[in-house]
Design an enzyme around this catalytic site. Structure first.
Site, PDB file in Angstrom:
ATOM      1  N   HIS A 351      90.883  66.246  33.733  1.00  0.00           N
ATOM      2  CA  HIS A 351      89.728  66.022  32.858  1.00  0.00           C
ATOM      3  C   HIS A 351      88.716  65.039  33.398  1.00  0.00           C
ATOM      4  CE1 HIS A 351      90.823  68.224  29.185  1.00  0.00           C
ATOM      5  NE2 HIS A 351      92.059  68.015  29.583  1.00  0.00           N
ATOM      6  N   LYS A 552      78.744  60.465  20.829  1.00  0.00           N
ATOM      7  CA  LYS A 552      79.890  60.660  21.712  1.00  0.00           C
ATOM      8  C   LYS A 552      80.467  59.270  21.967  1.00  0.00           C
ATOM      9  CE  LYS A 552      77.120  62.722  24.687  1.00  0.00           C
ATOM     10  NZ  LYS A 552      77.707  63.853  25.377  1.00  0.00           N
ATOM     11  N   ARG A 553      81.613  59.198  22.667  1.00  0.00           N
ATOM     12  CA  ARG A 553      82.138  57.879  22.996  1.00  0.00           C
ATOM     13  C   ARG A 553      81.073  57.060  23.727  1.00  0.00           C
ATOM     14  NH1 ARG A 553      87.612  56.509  21.504  1.00  0.00           N
ATOM     15  NH2 ARG A 553      87.284  54.721  22.868  1.00  0.00           N
ATOM     16  N   LYS A 558      77.963  57.849  30.219  1.00  0.00           N
ATOM     17  CA  LYS A 558      77.277  58.719  29.262  1.00  0.00           C
ATOM     18  C   LYS A 558      75.845  58.232  28.997  1.00  0.00           C
ATOM     19  CE  LYS A 558      81.533  60.337  26.941  1.00  0.00           C
ATOM     20  NZ  LYS A 558      81.461  61.801  26.842  1.00  0.00           N
ATOM     21  N   THR A 660      81.935  68.856  25.514  1.00  0.00           N
ATOM     22  CA  THR A 660      82.038  69.939  24.531  1.00  0.00           C
ATOM     23  C   THR A 660      81.044  69.688  23.408  1.00  0.00           C
ATOM     24  OG1 THR A 660      83.887  68.749  23.529  1.00  0.00           O
ATOM     25  CG2 THR A 660      84.423  70.629  24.960  1.00  0.00           C
TER      26      THR A 660
HETATM   27  C1  PLP Z   1      83.164  67.141  20.367  1.00  0.00           C
HETATM   28  C2  PLP Z   1      83.569  65.758  20.096  1.00  0.00           C
HETATM   29  C3  PLP Z   1      83.654  64.834  21.139  1.00  0.00           C
HETATM   30  C4  PLP Z   1      83.276  65.179  22.570  1.00  0.00           C
HETATM   31  O1  PLP Z   1      81.902  64.979  22.726  1.00  0.00           O
HETATM   32  P1  PLP Z   1      81.216  64.876  24.164  1.00  0.00           P
HETATM   33  O2  PLP Z   1      79.772  64.828  23.843  1.00  0.00           O
HETATM   34  O3  PLP Z   1      81.594  66.135  24.888  1.00  0.00           O
HETATM   35  O4  PLP Z   1      81.718  63.651  24.801  1.00  0.00           O
HETATM   36  C5  PLP Z   1      84.042  63.538  20.854  1.00  0.00           C
HETATM   37  N1  PLP Z   1      84.337  63.162  19.591  1.00  0.00           N
HETATM   38  C6  PLP Z   1      84.254  64.015  18.563  1.00  0.00           C
HETATM   39  C7  PLP Z   1      84.576  63.522  17.189  1.00  0.00           C
HETATM   40  C8  PLP Z   1      83.879  65.342  18.771  1.00  0.00           C
HETATM   41  O5  PLP Z   1      83.813  66.181  17.722  1.00  0.00           O
END
Ligand code: PLP
Length: 824
Positions: A351, A552-553, A558, A660
């Site tokens: 990953h 996102k995190r 990022k 995602t």
């Molecule tokens: C989809 C999702 C993520 C992943 O998000 P990215 O933008 O791909 O890092 C992280 N946390 C939650 C709660 C999500 O639904």
């Protein structure tokens, strides 16, 4: 409907022991969940029987994290009883939406990796693939984030207090787990050296099952989560020896193993308890897999025909040594036979290529906690390095012969010597698996060409790509009813199971009436978000603003800081009266930072400080607003994503393995501003790059920039707006009275080397944002692009991803009768 109503009332009384006349939302939510669970369990039992009857090959997905979120709405939709439930609960005096709010958002993961695992279970259930998810039932999931004085404060996620009506705890089926102890050597009847792992501490693993239904197909699979239980019994002895409290303490100590999820994403902390968690869950899972296998088989060499095990990252990679231990020490197989079984059974998903996220464990810790596994790892390594040598010396090996063999062996060895002698879990996972997959095309190419290039030469067939996907059930149908109903009214509901059918929307992008209806659905979602924010944050949103969302995190790669620099620049232009044509927008940020990640927490603080300044400035705040959404989690994502118009996917090129979130947004009609990274690249290729806002340096350009010596100071001195923004952050413009609060952020960029190339991409990012603002003024064209974005997202369904895993890695087929949609 009357049946469901009766069941709910019965559960309020007999399962929850309450008076049905007292209208507690908590009780009625739990009773409804129990009534739904009743409907799932019958189908689950039938599903399990059919696996045995058809001798189906089973897939085991091992993941230390799952991020299911809430289950009620999704399960109602999958069972086709959403409308029934809505009416039934309304008759009983409740709104279904209010009841759903009662549910705990199951946060047994940090972010994308855990959410992927949950999407994959959903797809296995929907496709009819005989699958199981295995993981840990943490007592405390990911922390609850609150923002106090602009800073992240972590609170315990004490969901045990509210309980979980979906789970079946199976206290009668306990599996023993051993730690520490020693290895005894003995000689078998053929004179062969054998090993037995004995003594040490034992704890017990208790299964806790949560059912996962497929979409409208009667196929229900199971996520089995392990909870640690002490094997200390409280009997009279303890009173007699006077050590009752000592025993209680020991019990509490044992049960600590499954107490808490480690809250760091993309950073390895290397704590002893974490390794315990990994082995605890792995051995219980392997025992359970073999128990099921042995019901119908005696010959262990048949295991790979009946079982496929997918390792979600290296967190469960100790499973390879564990299966070897069982085959060697308990089944007394020869090494070569055991090893073939292992390699044919396991597959590994990588990953990340961030070095700080690659897992290693000190040899000294493994020798103490898992002495037999450490021996096995040494033996795997010795045999592997002999094989490397053989291949390297063979004549037809191309480039390998010309390399320095010792260096090659050091690079690929399972053991690294520095800074402390440790086991490289990724190397164990690679050589113990028949398949190693990346999660997007670019990511897989980087694995082959950079991170695991030696392995790519040694095993040219092993590394393969499986681009991630998301489930359309949760992320479109359930989360976005206004849009789903609009789509269904034109092309039917087949897209929920077969997302490629969304291409039928393409011609409608040219239809002004459809565009208007599409905009109306977006506006409805924006209004719902507005109401939610008003209730939770007591803030009034402007729904005519462009909704620009970055959730996102929080992580430097990022690049929330890049977004923040755009916000500060826009603020400056507005203040200075240099932005007459500025398109009004609200910029949303959300995300948790690992509690140990200083820079990420300081970034959150900076965002909130800028937000406070901008929002309070009456010269600009009708045109620019900044919102920090506390406690980003799955159910919040389900509210925010349907209301989003601009999706921020601006990671440093080459560093976001897939993403995602990017997929969820585009599926819901947001346009993407993003870098050429992860699966955003494949999205751009599927949608048409001109329909996204792509900017910034590409991965190979960054490599050469780095090689030629990247100097962030050049950008600082060469760009007046950038300099102004950075100087404001560094001074106290956003932190009155706290001079230098955000200096670490700025110094990291200017003097710390700007590892994530924020400054290099700043100017191009501003340009792309300008394009966004301009296009938004042309609502017809914006809407046309929005429709085409969604229409071309079929490939990014997790159903497509899981079909590829099933065919190309697991060699499993959907259950008969389930291939073509509906089941019996
Ligand atoms: C989809 C999702 C993520 C992943 O998000 P990215 O933008 O791909 O890092 C992280 N946390 C939650 C709660 C999500 O639904």
């Amino acid at each position: 409907m009357e049946g469901l109503k009766k069941d709910v009332i019965r559960h309020v009384v007999s399962s929850l022991g309450s008076d049905y006349a007292s209208k507690s939302a908590y009780n009625y939510y739990n009773a409804l969940a129990l009534a739904v669970r009743d409907r799932l369990i019958d189908n689950w039992i039938k599903t399990q029987r059919s696996y045995y009857d058809e001798k189906a090959k089973r897939v085991y997905y091992l993941s230390l994290e799952y991020l299911p979120g809430k289950s009620l709405m999704n399960n109602l939709h999958c069972l086709g009883i959403y409308e029934t439930a809505r009416k039934a609960m309304s008759d009983l005096g409740f709104s279904l939406e209010d009841l759903a709010e009662q549910e705990w958002d199951a946060g047994l993961g940090n972010g994308g990796l855990g959410r992927l695992a949950s999407c994959f279970l959903d797809s296995m259930a929907t496709l009819g693939i005989p699958g199981y998810g295995y993981g840990i039932r943490y007592d405390y999931g990911i922390f609850h984030q609150v923002i106090e004085d602009g800073k992240q404060v972590e609170q315990a996620d004490n969901w045990m207090r509210v309980g979980n009506p979906w789970a079946y705890e199976r206290g009668q089926h306990l599996f023993p787990v051993r730690f520490f102890g020693e290895v005894k050597n003995w000689t078998d009847e053929y004179g062969r050296l054998r090993h037995t792992w004995t003594a040490g501490d034992t704890v017990l693993a208790m299964p806790c099952d949560m059912l996962v239904p497929g979409w409208d197909n009667h196929h229900v699979i199971n996520m089995r989560l392990w909870s640690a239980r002490s094997d200390v019994e409280f009997d009279l002895d303890f009173f007699n020896t006077g050590n009752y409290l000592g025993a209680v303490e020991e019990k509490i100590f044992d049960e600590k193993i499954s107490k808490v999820l480690y809250p760091s994403d993309q950073i390895e902390e290397g704590r002893e308890l974490r390794l315990k968690q990994q082995y605890f869950f792995v051995t219980a899972t392997i025992q359970d897999i073999l128990r099921r296998f042995r019901k119908k088989h005696q010959d262990m060499t048949e295991l790979p025909q009946s079982v496929a095990i997918q390792l979600n990252d290296t967190h469960p990679a100790i499973a390879i040594a564990e299966l070897m231990r069982i085959l060697l020490d308990e089944d007394l197989l020869d090494w070569e036979v055991a090893w073939d079984i292992c390699v044919s059974t396991f597959a590994y998903t990588n990953h990340t290529i961030l070095p700080e996220a690659l897992e290693t464990w000190p040899v000294s810790l493994l020798e103490r906690m898992l002495p037999r596994h450490m021996q096995i790892i040494y033996e795997i390594n010795a045999r592997f390095l002999r094989e490397v040598e053989r291949v390297a010396r063979s004549e037809d090996c191309g480039q390998l012969c010309h390399r320095d063999l010792d260096h090659l062996k050091q690079r690929v060895s399972l053991i690294q010597e520095r800074p402390i002698k440790s086991v490289r879990m990724a190397h164990l996972a690679i050589i113990g698996s028949h398949s190693v997959n990346g999660v997007a095309a670019l990511h897989t190419e980087l694995l082959k060409a950079r991170v695991f290039d030696d392995f790519q030469r040694l095993y040219p067939q092993k590394i393969n790509n499986k681009t991630n996907g998301v489930t359309p059930r949760r992320w479109l149908w359930s989360a976005n009813q206004p849009l789903s109903r609009l789509i269904a009214s034109h092309i039917g509901t087949g897209f929920v199971r077969n997302l490629d059918e969304l291409t039928q929307l393409e011609p409608l992008a040219a239809d002004p009436a459809f565009r208007e209806a599409w905009r109306a659905a977006k506006l409805e979602n924006k209004q719902r978000l507005q109401a939610y924010i008003k209730r939770k944050l007591m803030r009034e949103l402007h729904t005519e603003h462009l909704f620009d969302v970055h959730i996102k995190r929080i992580h430097e790669y990022k690049r929330q800081v890049l977004n923040l620099l755009h916000v500060v620049t826009a603020y400056n232009r507005l203040r200075h009266g240099q932005a007459a044509d500025f398109t009004p927008r609200t910029v949303f940020f959300g995300g948790k930072a690992a509690p140990s990640y200083f820079m990420a927490k300081r970034i959150i603080h900076a965002i909130n400080a800028v937000a406070a300044t901008v929002n309070a400035d009456s010269r600009v705040n009708d045109k620019l607003q900044v919102v920090y959404l506390p406690n980003y989690c799955v159910s919040q994502a389900e509210r925010v994503i349907p209301a989003t118009e601009l999706s921020e996917q601006i990671s440093t090129a080459g560093m976001e393995a897939s993403g995602t979130g990017n997929m969820k947004f585009a599926l819901n009609g947001a346009l993407t501003i993003g870098t050429w990274d992860g699966a955003t690249i494949e999205m751009a290729q599927a949608i048409g790059p001109e329909l996204l806002f792509i900017f910034g340096m590409r991965e190979d350009e960054l490599v050469s920039l780095r090689q030629h010596g990247y100097n962030p100071m050049l950008y600082y001195h060469g760009d007046e707006e950038l300099r102004e923004a950075l100087d404001m952050l560094r001074s106290d413009a956003f932190s009155p009275g706290q001079h230098g609060l955000f200096a670490p952020l700025v110094d990291n960029l200017l003097h710390g080397g700007d590892r994530f190339f924020v400054l290099a991409d700043y100017r191009q990012y501003l340009g792309a944002q300008q394009d966004v603002g301009r296009l938004y003024l042309d609502q017809e064209e914006w809407t046309r692009r929005s429709i085409l974005n969604a229409a071309r997202m079929g490939f990014f369904s997790s159903d497509r991803a899981i079909s590829q895993y099933a065919r190309e890695i697991w060699d499993v087929a959907p259950m008969a009768g389930l291939q073509n949609g509906k089941g019996a």
